[in-house]
Every structure is written in structure tokens, then in C-alpha cells.
Design an enzyme around this catalytic site. Structure first.
Site, PDB file in Angstrom:
ATOM      1  NE  ARG A 106      -5.908  -3.876   6.004  1.00  0.00           N
ATOM      2  CZ  ARG A 106      -5.601  -4.723   5.037  1.00  0.00           C
ATOM      3  NH1 ARG A 106      -6.159  -5.912   5.007  1.00  0.00           N
ATOM      4  NH2 ARG A 106      -4.733  -4.398   4.107  1.00  0.00           N
ATOM      5  CG  HIS A 133      -3.583 -11.115   4.747  1.00  0.00           C
ATOM      6  ND1 HIS A 133      -4.864 -10.924   5.240  1.00  0.00           N
ATOM      7  CD2 HIS A 133      -3.507 -10.343   3.613  1.00  0.00           C
ATOM      8  CE1 HIS A 133      -5.513 -10.073   4.454  1.00  0.00           C
ATOM      9  NE2 HIS A 133      -4.724  -9.722   3.460  1.00  0.00           N
ATOM     10  CD  GLN A 136      -5.321 -12.313  -0.476  1.00  0.00           C
ATOM     11  OE1 GLN A 136      -5.782 -11.205  -0.249  1.00  0.00           O
ATOM     12  NE2 GLN A 136      -5.548 -12.966  -1.617  1.00  0.00           N
ATOM     13  CG  ASP A 228       2.364  -9.036  -0.818  1.00  0.00           C
ATOM     14  OD1 ASP A 228       1.700  -8.109  -1.332  1.00  0.00           O
ATOM     15  OD2 ASP A 228       2.437  -9.205   0.408  1.00  0.00           O
ATOM     16  CB  CYS A 269      -2.538 -10.749  -1.807  1.00  0.00           C
ATOM     17  SG  CYS A 269      -0.927 -10.027  -1.436  1.00  0.00           S
ATOM     18  NE  ARG A 297      -9.038 -11.371   1.479  1.00  0.00           N
ATOM     19  CZ  ARG A 297      -8.582 -10.234   2.019  1.00  0.00           C
ATOM     20  NH1 ARG A 297      -7.968  -9.334   1.284  1.00  0.00           N
ATOM     21  NH2 ARG A 297      -8.714  -9.999   3.307  1.00  0.00           N
TER      22      ARG A 297
END
Length: 311
Positions: A106, A133, A136, A228, A269, A297
Site C-alpha cells: 500500500r 484501489h 476496495q 470519497d 470507502c 474489505r
């Protein structure tokens, strides 16, 4: 679906069948966990978790998912290893690949996670980069399936910064699996034309649609409205300018009503800046769904590890 030995870097690399397969596997693993049943598919496997950027959901999901399946996760923060500083990413990849069975990354650059995959010789999973991502999106799909009983034929609208990693990844995932996808954003924040063209091809193949607009009427008939944060990690210097630009694109009661559907849901998210991209009222109304999405997740990340590395 045989994904053994494959890396999970972007949803571009996966077919609709494979994406749906991962969501189905995640649903099975979730149902088992709720019954107190965990597995052994990662028994004897050591997994490196590399974090250049801090994380709540991604770190916890990989750690718990790994332990649930009998593996050992090792957290490697940006100050713990020499990744790209005193040692090249290529050499770090070669070293970690000799010691670990799988690697999560990440951080900032998509090129870093791709280099790790190229040189380590083990499955590498993208826990977030500035471009994509993908884990997600699997959690979002599992959540949509739980809410609506299907994915194909749904309509999802992303509102806000239309060129961030979430908008990019949702656009790829939705167009591949046949979800009608739209981005509601100011023109300055529309996604790159190259990616849009690619996703239009995916949509054509899947029989879905892709629309990008600055006008709020695009949310009509949306089953899910998604947003987001307005400023991604590393963009803090642009905060004031971004807030001014995106203020008209807040997800609020007025926008949600424009879907014309009573059953529409809100997704995020996380982490959320309530009062910016979404009002407190809308967030609270859909909090149960948003935190299902956060929990998912873990189940979807576990599914990725089991499918690509598990016995």
C-alpha cells in the site's frame, strides 16, 4: 476459477468471471466466519504487509484475513525496510520473495507494486496506490450483492474527484461486470481519456454503460451513490482549492432524492469527512451499509489471498 500464483494489481487484469468468482468466494468465507469456521488454506505461509501510507481497513483486513486462514502476517512500515531508499525496489522484491509467500503493498506509485510483482516471484496484492484501489472494489461489489441480490444491471454513480484511485477502479470494475457506471464531477476532475476509452470497450463487451458528467441529473435511477474524500493522501496542500471546487458535488438529501428510487443506497470507502463530501444526515442514515462495506474489505481480501495463494 484458477487464480493460483497470480498477483492482484489492478482489475484490468481480471475477467468479469474472475471478479464475480472472487466476490462469491468472499461471500462463502464471510458466511463461514459468521458460524465461527475459519480455514487452513494459508497454513505455513508468511505474508509481508508493506505500508508506505497509513491504513485502518486495509491493514486490519490483510492481518485478520491471513491469521483466519492459518498464515503469518508481518507488518513492514515505511521506516522498517529500505524499499526504494537505500535499496532498489527490484532488490527488495527479490529478497522478500525468498522469505515470504505473498506480499501486500500500500503506497504511492503503481509502478512500485508492479515492480514488486515482477521481481519477487510470489503473488503481490495492491492494497492501494495513487492510481488504483482494487481490493476496495471487491468489498463494494460484495456489499451491493448483499443489498440487491445481484450486480449486473445495477447503476452506480461516483460523485466527487472523478480522477482519483476510487473513481478509476470503480470505472474498471463496474464496466467489466455489467454495472452501469457514471461519474458526477467538475470537468477539471474528470478521469484520463485513455482509461475512459478502455472502460468504454469493457462496457461494450459487458452490455453496461459509462457516463461522465458535471450535471447532477446523471444520478437518476442510481441504485447506489458513492463518494470519497475530496483530498486523497498526499494532496493536503490542495485542500482549500478542492473543497471550493467540489462543494456543489456534496452527497446530500437533495442529491439522493434525484435518484428517484426509494431503495437507493449510499456507499463510502472511508475515512469520511462528514460535512464535506457527504452530510452527517446521509452518512448516518446509511451507516449500517457503509460499515458492512468496511467489514467486507476483510472478507474480500481474504478471498484474494485464498484464491491466489491458498492450498
Amino acid at each position: 476459477m484458477n487464480l493460483k500464483g497470480r498477483s492482484f494489481l489492478t482489475l484490468k487484469d481480471f475477467s468479469a468471471e474472475e471478479i464475480n468468482g472472487l466476490v462469491e468466494l468472499a461471500a462463502e468465507l464471510k458466511a463461514k466466519k459468521k458460524q465461527g469456521i475459519t480455514g487452513n488454506s494459508l497454513k505455513g505461509k508468511n505474508i509481508a504487509l508493506i505500508f508506505e501510507k497509513p491504513s485502518t481497513r486495509t491493514r486490519c483486513a490483510f492481518t485478520i484475513g491471513c491469521v483466519d486462514e492459518g498464515g503469518h502476517p508481518e507488518y513492514l512500515g515505511k521506516d522498517d525496510i529500505q524499499l526504494g531508499h537505500k535499496e532498489s525496489v527490484e532488490d527488495t522484491a527479490r529478497v522478500l520473495g525468498r522469505m515470504f509467500d505473498g506480499i501486500e503493498f500500500r503506497g504511492f506509485h503503481q509502478s512500485t507494486v508492479e515492480t514488486l510483482a515482477k521481481y519477487s516471484g510470489v503473488p503481490v496484492w495492491n492494497g492501494l496506490t495513487d492510481e488504483y484501489h482494487p481490493t476496495q472494489i471487491l468489498a463494494d461489489f460484495l456489499t451491493l450483492k448483499e443489498q440487491f441480490g445481484k450486480l449486473k444491471g445495477l447503476k452506480l454513480v461516483f460523485v466527487g474527484d472523478g480522477r482519483n484511485n476510487m473513481a478509476n477502479s470503480l470505472m474498471i470494475g463496474c464496466t467489466k461486470i455489467g454495472v452501469d457506471f457514471a461519474i458526477l464531477a467538475p470537468e477539471e476532475l474528470w478521469p484520463e481519456e485513455e482509461l475512459v476509452s478502455l472502460c468504454r470497450e469493457y462496457a461494450k463487451e459487458a452490455g453496461s454503460s459509462l457516463t461522465i458528467s458535471a450535471k447532477a441529473d446523471i444520478v437518476k435511477d442510481a441504485d447506489a451513490v458513492y463518494t470519497d474524500v475530496w483530498c486523497s493522501m498526499g494532496e493536503e496542500d490542495k485542500a482549500a482549492e478542492r473543497v471550493a471546487l467540489l462543494r456543489p458535488y456534496q452527497v446530500n438529501q437533495e442529491l439522493m432524492q434525484k435518484t428517484g428510487k426509494d431503495a437507493s443506497i449510499f456507499l463510502h470507502c472511508l475515512p469520511a469527512v462528514k460535512g464535506n463530501e457527504v452530510t452527517e444526515e446521509i452518512f448516518d442514515r446509511f451507516a449500517d451499509v457503509v460499515f458492512d462495506e468496511a467489514e467486507n474489505r476483510m472478507h474480500t481480501i481474504k478471498a484474494v489471498m485464498v484464491a491466489t495463494l491458498g492450498e
